[in-house]
Scaffold this motif. Structure first.
Motif, mmCIF file in Angstrom:
data_model
loop_
_atom_site.group_PDB
_atom_site.id
_atom_site.type_symbol
_atom_site.label_atom_id
_atom_site.label_comp_id
_atom_site.label_asym_id
_atom_site.label_seq_id
_atom_site.Cartn_x
_atom_site.Cartn_y
_atom_site.Cartn_z
ATOM 1 N N PRO A 255 1.769 -4.964 13.010
ATOM 2 C CA PRO A 255 1.099 -4.663 14.284
ATOM 3 C C PRO A 255 -0.404 -4.554 14.084
ATOM 4 O O PRO A 255 -0.878 -4.100 13.041
ATOM 5 C CB PRO A 255 1.713 -3.315 14.690
ATOM 6 C CG PRO A 255 2.147 -2.699 13.399
ATOM 7 C CD PRO A 255 2.553 -3.832 12.496
ATOM 8 N N SER A 256 -1.150 -4.964 15.079
ATOM 9 C CA SER A 256 -2.613 -4.905 15.007
ATOM 10 C C SER A 256 -3.176 -4.888 16.420
ATOM 11 O O SER A 256 -2.479 -5.239 17.376
ATOM 12 C CB SER A 256 -3.163 -6.114 14.236
ATOM 13 O OG SER A 256 -2.975 -7.305 14.975
ATOM 14 N N GLY B 231 -6.552 -12.538 5.833
ATOM 15 C CA GLY B 231 -7.108 -13.028 7.081
ATOM 16 C C GLY B 231 -6.264 -12.736 8.298
ATOM 17 O O GLY B 231 -6.504 -13.297 9.373
ATOM 18 N N GLY B 232 -5.281 -11.848 8.158
ATOM 19 C CA GLY B 232 -4.429 -11.480 9.282
ATOM 20 C C GLY B 232 -3.112 -12.237 9.276
ATOM 21 O O GLY B 232 -3.077 -13.433 9.573
ATOM 22 N N VAL B 233 -2.023 -11.560 8.897
ATOM 23 C CA VAL B 233 -0.696 -12.170 8.933
ATOM 24 C C VAL B 233 0.130 -11.475 10.006
ATOM 25 O O VAL B 233 -0.187 -10.357 10.435
ATOM 26 C CB VAL B 233 0.013 -12.075 7.567
ATOM 27 C CG1 VAL B 233 -0.810 -12.758 6.486
ATOM 28 C CG2 VAL B 233 0.297 -10.633 7.183
ATOM 29 N N TYR C 188 8.411 -2.473 10.874
ATOM 30 C CA TYR C 188 6.958 -2.639 10.827
ATOM 31 C C TYR C 188 6.416 -2.627 9.398
ATOM 32 O O TYR C 188 5.263 -2.265 9.170
ATOM 33 C CB TYR C 188 6.279 -1.558 11.667
ATOM 34 C CG TYR C 188 6.522 -1.739 13.158
ATOM 35 C CD1 TYR C 188 6.076 -2.880 13.818
ATOM 36 C CD2 TYR C 188 7.198 -0.774 13.894
ATOM 37 C CE1 TYR C 188 6.300 -3.058 15.174
ATOM 38 C CE2 TYR C 188 7.419 -0.936 15.255
ATOM 39 C CZ TYR C 188 6.969 -2.078 15.887
ATOM 40 O OH TYR C 188 7.202 -2.245 17.235
ATOM 41 N N SER C 189 7.236 -3.014 8.437
ATOM 42 C CA SER C 189 6.805 -3.104 7.032
ATOM 43 C C SER C 189 6.219 -1.785 6.536
ATOM 44 O O SER C 189 5.258 -1.774 5.774
ATOM 45 C CB SER C 189 5.768 -4.232 6.856
ATOM 46 O OG SER C 189 6.236 -5.461 7.342
ATOM 47 N N ASP C 190 6.807 -0.669 6.978
ATOM 48 C CA ASP C 190 6.304 0.648 6.585
ATOM 49 C C ASP C 190 7.441 1.499 6.039
ATOM 50 O O ASP C 190 8.573 1.031 5.898
ATOM 51 C CB ASP C 190 5.610 1.334 7.767
ATOM 52 C CG ASP C 190 6.515 1.488 8.986
ATOM 53 O OD1 ASP C 190 7.738 1.263 8.859
ATOM 54 O OD2 ASP C 190 6.005 1.815 10.074
ATOM 55 N N ARG D 48 7.081 -2.000 2.326
ATOM 56 C CA ARG D 48 7.443 -0.826 3.110
ATOM 57 C C ARG D 48 6.398 0.280 2.965
ATOM 58 O O ARG D 48 6.721 1.458 2.821
ATOM 59 C CB ARG D 48 8.835 -0.327 2.740
ATOM 60 C CG ARG D 48 9.088 -0.023 1.305
ATOM 61 C CD ARG D 48 10.561 0.334 1.098
ATOM 62 N NE ARG D 48 11.018 1.291 2.090
ATOM 63 C CZ ARG D 48 12.296 1.433 2.453
ATOM 64 N NH1 ARG D 48 13.231 0.676 1.901
ATOM 65 N NH2 ARG D 48 12.644 2.332 3.346
ATOM 66 N N ASP D 49 5.153 -0.119 2.993
ATOM 67 C CA ASP D 49 4.017 0.793 2.906
ATOM 68 C C ASP D 49 2.984 0.335 3.928
ATOM 69 O O ASP D 49 2.405 -0.745 3.793
ATOM 70 C CB ASP D 49 3.436 0.774 1.494
ATOM 71 C CG ASP D 49 2.299 1.765 1.289
ATOM 72 O OD1 ASP D 49 1.467 1.918 2.215
ATOM 73 O OD2 ASP D 49 2.234 2.389 0.213
ATOM 74 N N ALA D 50 2.749 1.131 4.954
ATOM 75 C CA ALA D 50 1.875 0.700 6.053
ATOM 76 C C ALA D 50 0.439 0.482 5.603
ATOM 77 O O ALA D 50 -0.224 -0.461 6.050
ATOM 78 C CB ALA D 50 1.920 1.734 7.178
ATOM 79 N N LYS D 51 -0.070 1.342 4.717
ATOM 80 C CA LYS D 51 -1.444 1.169 4.248
ATOM 81 C C LYS D 51 -1.581 -0.102 3.412
ATOM 82 O O LYS D 51 -2.561 -0.842 3.555
ATOM 83 C CB LYS D 51 -1.880 2.407 3.454
ATOM 84 C CG LYS D 51 -2.073 3.646 4.325
ATOM 85 C CD LYS D 51 -2.666 4.799 3.553
ATOM 86 C CE LYS D 51 -1.671 5.394 2.576
ATOM 87 N NZ LYS D 51 -2.213 6.631 1.933
ATOM 88 N N GLU D 52 -0.605 -0.353 2.555
ATOM 89 C CA GLU D 52 -0.630 -1.586 1.767
ATOM 90 C C GLU D 52 -0.430 -2.797 2.665
ATOM 91 O O GLU D 52 -1.048 -3.855 2.452
ATOM 92 C CB GLU D 52 0.452 -1.531 0.691
ATOM 93 C CG GLU D 52 0.492 -2.733 -0.232
ATOM 94 C CD GLU D 52 -0.734 -2.830 -1.131
ATOM 95 O OE1 GLU D 52 -0.929 -3.907 -1.735
ATOM 96 O OE2 GLU D 52 -1.496 -1.845 -1.233
ATOM 97 N N ARG D 53 0.429 -2.675 3.660
ATOM 98 C CA ARG D 53 0.643 -3.743 4.643
ATOM 99 C C ARG D 53 -0.666 -4.164 5.289
ATOM 100 O O ARG D 53 -1.001 -5.356 5.329
ATOM 101 C CB ARG D 53 1.612 -3.248 5.723
ATOM 102 C CG ARG D 53 1.788 -4.150 6.935
ATOM 103 C CD ARG D 53 2.335 -3.348 8.108
ATOM 104 N NE ARG D 53 1.350 -2.413 8.639
ATOM 105 C CZ ARG D 53 1.638 -1.377 9.427
ATOM 106 N NH1 ARG D 53 2.892 -1.134 9.765
ATOM 107 N NH2 ARG D 53 0.674 -0.593 9.879
ATOM 108 N N ASP D 54 -1.408 -3.197 5.782
ATOM 109 C CA ASP D 54 -2.667 -3.505 6.460
ATOM 110 C C ASP D 54 -3.710 -4.033 5.484
ATOM 111 O O ASP D 54 -4.511 -4.916 5.820
ATOM 112 C CB ASP D 54 -3.186 -2.261 7.176
ATOM 113 C CG ASP D 54 -2.279 -1.821 8.317
ATOM 114 O OD1 ASP D 54 -1.456 -2.646 8.767
ATOM 115 O OD2 ASP D 54 -2.377 -0.653 8.733
ATOM 116 N N LYS D 55 -3.707 -3.506 4.258
ATOM 117 C CA LYS D 55 -4.666 -3.953 3.244
ATOM 118 C C LYS D 55 -4.427 -5.411 2.880
ATOM 119 O O LYS D 55 -5.365 -6.219 2.847
ATOM 120 C CB LYS D 55 -4.539 -3.062 2.006
ATOM 121 C CG LYS D 55 -5.448 -3.449 0.851
ATOM 122 C CD LYS D 55 -5.213 -2.517 -0.333
ATOM 123 C CE LYS D 55 -6.041 -2.926 -1.542
ATOM 124 N NZ LYS D 55 -5.773 -2.030 -2.712
#
Length: 368
Positions: A126-127, A276-278, A303-305, A263-270
């Motif tokens: 999500p973004s 470039g945005g997946v 949500y990959s978290d 399954r880590d939201a911070k790593e997901r966003d990083k």
């Protein structure tokens, strides 16, 4: 009356599973006939049994199994989707390496398979730019910077950074052309998604109300231990989003693939920012893209978290499977498929796609 808002790249599809119309054509669930190995031209790849179950419901006709060589341990379901004979394969294990070896064996057994699809579940990203919800569908689409799938865990470690190595092929031009026409149909409000989702409407396993609530939590808030679901998670840490009802959206963009579950939201966003945005993370496509011309399609089940659980997997597997036959190539002859020439494939797919689209434009309305 305000016009519907279409985000870029996703397109809105109105879906209300509990009120879907009955199927126009009933699927014959008993094997009807036995064809030859060379009669099958499309490979449909699944990673999990729930994805296989959804794929099998998309078959308009089930075929009898064919003999396999002892060196091919793959499990196949044979049948027809529209007018295309299709091999559905479920992987023995998840991961990019398992997918690569299984696809190689499938191509050896079914030598006329020229194009493929990888259909199943994935973890959404999500973004603010893309309003991804559980049950939405992500379709791989190339951009100017990549072929649509990035293997995010492959690279060289440099001081302070990781340099990505090994770029993956884009989906074949024939499938990209079909997708372009599909997106045009979405913009005109003409979709066939409901008809295919109706094939799952009478099956409790794939019901939307079985999935539970769709809650997105702040990236810094981790799952409360004690239960697999989020009954103990604090509501004040959830993200407030605009109400969307039970609509499902199809998003087109980049998919991140690797051998580890995200399954880590911070790593997901990083990771997403670095790439470039997946739109989602999954575990099989990177092992296949360079050896088999295919298109990855993913239904969003989490949500990959750290709040990841399996409650949304059946519904997400169903929406991904239902989204696929809407653009599924139709009446191209077996001879032309075996040519294996990119230009010929593109030409025939475009002719048949626009023929099909004209029929829909004349004879159906959005949501009917």
């Amino acid at each position: 009356m305000p016009l519907p808002v279409f985000h870029d790249p996703p397109h809105l599809l109105l879906v209300r599973p509990s009120h879907l119309p009955p199927r126009a054509i009933a699927t014959n669930r008993k094997p009807t006939r036995q064809l030859r190995h060379e009669d099958y031209t499309i490979g449909w790849i699944c990673a999990l049994p729930i994805e296989l179950a959804a794929a099998q419901e998309m078959l308009d006709e089930v075929h009898q199994p064919l003999p396999q060589d002892a060196c091919d341990p793959n499990s196949y379901t044979l049948g027809r989707v529209g007018e295309r004979n299709t091999v559905i394969m479920v992987l023995a294990r998840t991961g990019t390496n398992s997918a690569a070896s299984a696809v190689a064996r499938m191509k050896s057994t079914f030598t006329s398979v020229q194009l493929g699809v990888m259909v199943g579940i994935g973890g959404g990203v999500p973004s603010p730019k893309v309003d991804i919800r559980l049950g939405d569908v992500v379709v791989c689409e190339p951009s100017k910077d990549c072929g649509g799938v990035i293997q995010y865990d492959l690279g060289k470690t440099r001081p302070g950074r990781v340099e990505r190595t090994g770029y993956l092929n884009a989906p074949p031009e024939a499938l990209q052309s079909a997708l372009a026409s599909l997106k045009a149909g979405h913009l005109k409000g003409r979709v066939g998604f409901l008809d295919h989702l109706a094939k799952l409407s009478n099956q409790p396993l794939f019901a939307r109300d079985k999935a539970g609530p769709d809650v997105l939590y702040n990236a810094v808030y981790n799952h409360e231990e004690g239960e697999e679901n989020c009954n103990n998670c604090k509501e004040e840490h959830s993200v407030r989003r605009q109400t969307r009802g039970e609509h499902v959206m199809v998003h087109y963009g980049t998919i991140a693939s690797g051998n580890q579950v995200m399954r880590d939201a911070k790593e997901r966003d990083k990771v997403s920012t670095k790439l470039g945005g997946v739109l989602c993370f999954e575990m099989e496509a990177a092992g296949v893209m360079n050896s088999f011309p295919c298109l990855p399609v993913r239904g969003i089940c989490d949500y990959s978290d750290s709040h990841k659980n399996k409650s949304w997997q059946p519904f997400a597997a169903g929406t991904a499977a239902a989204a696929l036959p809407h653009w599924y190539p139709g009446r191209t002859s077996q001879r032309n498929l075996r040519l294996g020439l990119r230009g010929e494939l593109t030409k025939y797919f475009l002719v048949e796609w626009f023929s099909w689209h004209r029929q829909v434009h004349r004879g159906s309305n959005f949501g009917h």
